[in-house]
Design a protein around this motif. Structure first.
Motif, short mmCIF file in Angstrom:
data_model
loop_
_atom_site.label_atom_id
_atom_site.label_comp_id
_atom_site.label_asym_id
_atom_site.label_seq_id
_atom_site.Cartn_x
_atom_site.Cartn_y
_atom_site.Cartn_z
N GLY B 16 0.81 -1.21 0.00
CA GLY B 16 0.00 0.00 0.00
C GLY B 16 0.83 1.26 0.00
N ARG B 20 -1.91 7.72 0.79
CA ARG B 20 -3.11 7.59 -0.04
C ARG B 20 -4.28 7.06 0.78
N SER B 21 -4.53 7.73 1.88
CA SER B 21 -5.70 7.43 2.71
C SER B 21 -5.83 5.94 3.04
N ASP B 22 -6.91 5.29 2.62
CA ASP B 22 -7.14 3.90 3.03
C ASP B 22 -6.17 2.91 2.41
N ASP B 23 -5.38 3.35 1.46
CA ASP B 23 -4.36 2.46 0.90
C ASP B 23 -3.29 2.15 1.96
N HIS B 69 -10.53 -2.63 -2.94
CA HIS B 69 -11.56 -1.73 -3.44
C HIS B 69 -12.95 -2.33 -3.23
N GLY B 120 -11.29 -0.68 1.70
CA GLY B 120 -11.04 0.76 1.83
C GLY B 120 -12.09 1.53 1.07
N GLU B 122 -11.58 5.44 0.73
CA GLU B 122 -10.95 6.68 0.22
C GLU B 122 -9.54 6.38 -0.28
N TRP B 123 -9.19 6.98 -1.41
CA TRP B 123 -7.86 6.72 -2.00
C TRP B 123 -7.14 8.01 -2.36
N LYS B 124 -7.66 9.13 -1.91
CA LYS B 124 -7.05 10.41 -2.29
C LYS B 124 -5.73 10.64 -1.54
#
Lengths: 484, 152
Positions: B16, B20-23, B69, B120, B122-124
């Motif tokens: 991950g 990148r947030s939830d990554d 995802h 997850g 959010e991925w921003k």
């Protein structure tokens, strides 16, 4: 009739590439272009950052060669703190060099074993599902296994110095922040935990024998595929020998005349300009004195072997002599010889790493030097794919006000266009439609220079390669699209 | 660089990017087990690469932890990972199944493999998990700790 064919999966070229080929009314190739159509603009957004951030930020240009960007930026940043390459402490110089040669070793291993070997083992027309390293793993286990372990060795050298295999940090302004310890050295020398440096040298020699065997069976292909005259640019030491970390810039033309006579890297702006074309974001560097049309140069392994007087390690020098004997010591302008040259450099890197790993100075704690700050710094290095330039200007607070990057792929832009043109003229012209084998030959030509187009325009992520065929009135008559 | 003379039984690979947030879920999972070096080795990765096939050959068990995802029923999914070649890959990233397959082809019998996939949202570009990912993470940790002795 227009038709669209999608090829899945994409193979072995990273970055956003598009090739267009224009035919005349008889179906003959009139012109072709290799476009890079992705833009990110590191040169711009790094402005306003403090100079000491540059070696860390610019690594993000690339996941394959971050160390090259890190070190080229570090050399430039050294100058901003008043430290020229000759002023670095011996330990810092050697540790940077060890990391750099480890980087080239691992990057060349990736380029050859993972990306190129499928073309050599299975042929350019092999089915797409065979043209990848997984197929190599099935059909030539030893080659795949050694390739993986060689790449791993180089990556672990990087990790030992920079803390991480990718995007680690080793260089600080004026030096490095970490030395080698005896346990780390033992790890690479003993062979207890991983195949050691002597094994790397043996395997490098073995893979050179492999390509010599390939050459013997396929000499006509190697001699003719995407062969065209060009200039060649690289770095040499004070004796004209191959040098990859710091030296002078030398260029020759396609028959060996010197076009850039061992000039200081600090003076690169006196000699180079960059052209632009409306159809590509990638620029076209060239020698000012010769001009845009004929002043462009190939860079990378083939160019480096062409320009140097010798390689300063014995085994690689012996292989260089064998290599140049095939052209009667004339300049080699055949694209596919890049792979052979790359393998000679793998051997050279292994020999240099061997010397450095046996040098006690890499364990010294004399790591950082200081000087009188300046407002401008230039760092040029030979990256795996060729000459890489980082140039920064800062204000009096140390904030970056200007950045100029000329990456290796950019130097090779015209060469890649010429190589694509060769495939268009010799493989695609007057055939009417594009086959999968034809498309792969376009990729083979590009891949010989660079498997990764991202850093040339600093593109983000992996993008497709698209090939389009236009007729004489500008209609799209066929296209092939490779996507993930 | 792992100290291979004292290799542990189980390798936890977190995949991950914590920017990148939830990554970040894969890396955060590994953080949860810091201090358990007697049982685990840890590898934090952006992606899996071909060389990982050699690394995992040195372990009896490997657990790949990644953000997903997919909206998974309990917020996570823990399953056995079987070796399999996948044809769609780049040099930069491989599927866990392909890593194990390459291990078997080139090095040794592949280790026992598992995947812990955590949903997850959010991925921003952001440091920190979304609220839903925090809940999913908590559930995944609770499950793993409960079952840990039968897995490793």
């Amino acid at each position: 009739m227009k038709k669209k064919i999608t090829i899945d999966p994409v193979t072995r070229v990273e970055g956003h590439g598009r090739v267009t080929i224009h035919l005349d009314e008889y179906g003959k190739v009139e012109d072709s272009f290799f476009h890079i159509v992705e833009f990110r603009g590191f040169e711009r957004f790094i402005q306003g950052h403090p100079y000491w951030e540059a070696p860390v930020l610019v690594q993000r240009l690339c996941g394959i060669c971050p160390v090259s960007h890190h070190l080229a930026a570090a050399k430039a940043i050294d100058q901003l703190v008043g430290v020229d390459p000759k002023d670095l402490s011996p330990a810092a110089f050697k540790l940077r060099k060890l990391m750099h040669y480890g980087q080239i070793f691992q990057s060349h291993a990736l380029h050859f074993y993972y990306l190129t070997s499928p073309d050599l083992l299975f042929g350019m027309d092999a089915p797409v599902e065979k043209r990848n390293v997984l197929a190599v793993a099935v059909e030539n286990k030893e080659l795949a296994r050694k390739g993986i372990l060689m790449r791993k060795f180089g990556q672990e050298i990087i990790q030992a110095i920079a803390g991480k295999k990718i995007h680690g940090v080793a260089a600080v302004p004026g030096g490095v922040h970490k030395t080698f310890d005896p346990k780390e050295r033992e790890y690479f020398l003993s062979g207890k935990d991983i195949p050691n440096i002597k094994t790397m040298i043996e395997w490098s020699l073995e893979i050179i024998e492999f390509i010599k065997g390939y050459h013997e069976k396929n000499r006509l292909l190697l001699d003719t595929f995407a062969a065209f005259p060009s200039g060649h640019l690289g770095m040499v030491d004070d004796f004209g020998n191959m040098e990859l970390y710091h030296g002078k810039l030398r260029a020759i033309d396609s028959i060996g005349n010197i076009t850039l006579p061992d000039v200081s890297t600090d003076d690169y702006q006196k000699y180079f300009l960059e052209g632009v074309e409306r159809w590509s974001y990638m620029k076209f560097p060239y020698l000012k004195e010769i001009g845009r049309e004929k002043g462009w140069n190939r860079v990378g392994p083939l160019a480096r072997i062409n320009i140097c007087n010798a390689i300063p390690t014995p085994l690689a020098e012996k292989e260089r002599q064998a290599f140049v004997s095939f052209t009667g010591k004339k300049v080699n302008n055949s694209t596919l010889y890049s792979h052979w040259a790359r393998l000679i450099e793998i051997l050279h890197c292994a020999e240099v790493m061997n010397d450095l790993l046996h040098d006690d100075e890499i364990m010294s704690d004399d790591l950082v030097r200081e000087g009188k700050p300046r407002l401008e710094g230039i760092g040029i290095i030979e990256a795996p794919r060729g000459t890489l330039t980082h140039h920064y200007q800062v204000d009096e607070k140390g904030m970056i006000t200007r950045c100029n990057l000329i990456v290796s792929t950019t130097h090779n832009n015209e060469a890649m266009n010429q190589a694509v043109k060769w495939v268009a003229n010799n493989v695609i012209s007057q055939k009417g439609a594009i086959t999968d084998g034809m498309l792969n030959q376009v990729e083979v030509a590009i891949r010989a220079y660079d498997p990764c187009l991202s850093c040339a325009t600093q593109a983000l992520g992996q993008m497709p390669l698209k090939l389009e065929l236009y007729n004489h009135i500008g209609e799209l008559i066929d296209e092939r699209f490779k996507s993930n | 660089m792992n100290d291979l003379s004292q290799i542990k039984k189980t390798l936890l690979i977190g995949i991950g990017n914590n920017g990148r947030s939830d990554d970040a879920l894969g890396w955060k999972f590994l953080d949860e087990f810091s201090g358990r070096e007697d049982l685990y080795d840890f590898e934090y990765r952006y992606q899996l690469q071909i060389e990982d096939s050699e690394l995992v050959s040195r372990y009896e068990t490997v657990i790949f932890v990644d953000a997903s995802h997919e909206k998974l029923e309990k917020g996570f999914s823990f399953y056995t990972c079987l070796p399999a070649p996948t044809s769609a890959f780049t040099t930069h990233q491989l599927a866990p199944e392909t890593v194990l397959w390459l291990t078997g082809e080139l090095f040794d019998a592949p280790p026992k493999g598992y995947v812990m996939a955590i949903s997850g949202i959010e991925w921003k570009l952001h440091f920190g998990l979304s609220n839903q990912a925090k809940k999913n993470f908590k559930n995944a940790i609770a499950y793993f700790k409960k079952e840990e002795s039968s897995i490793v």
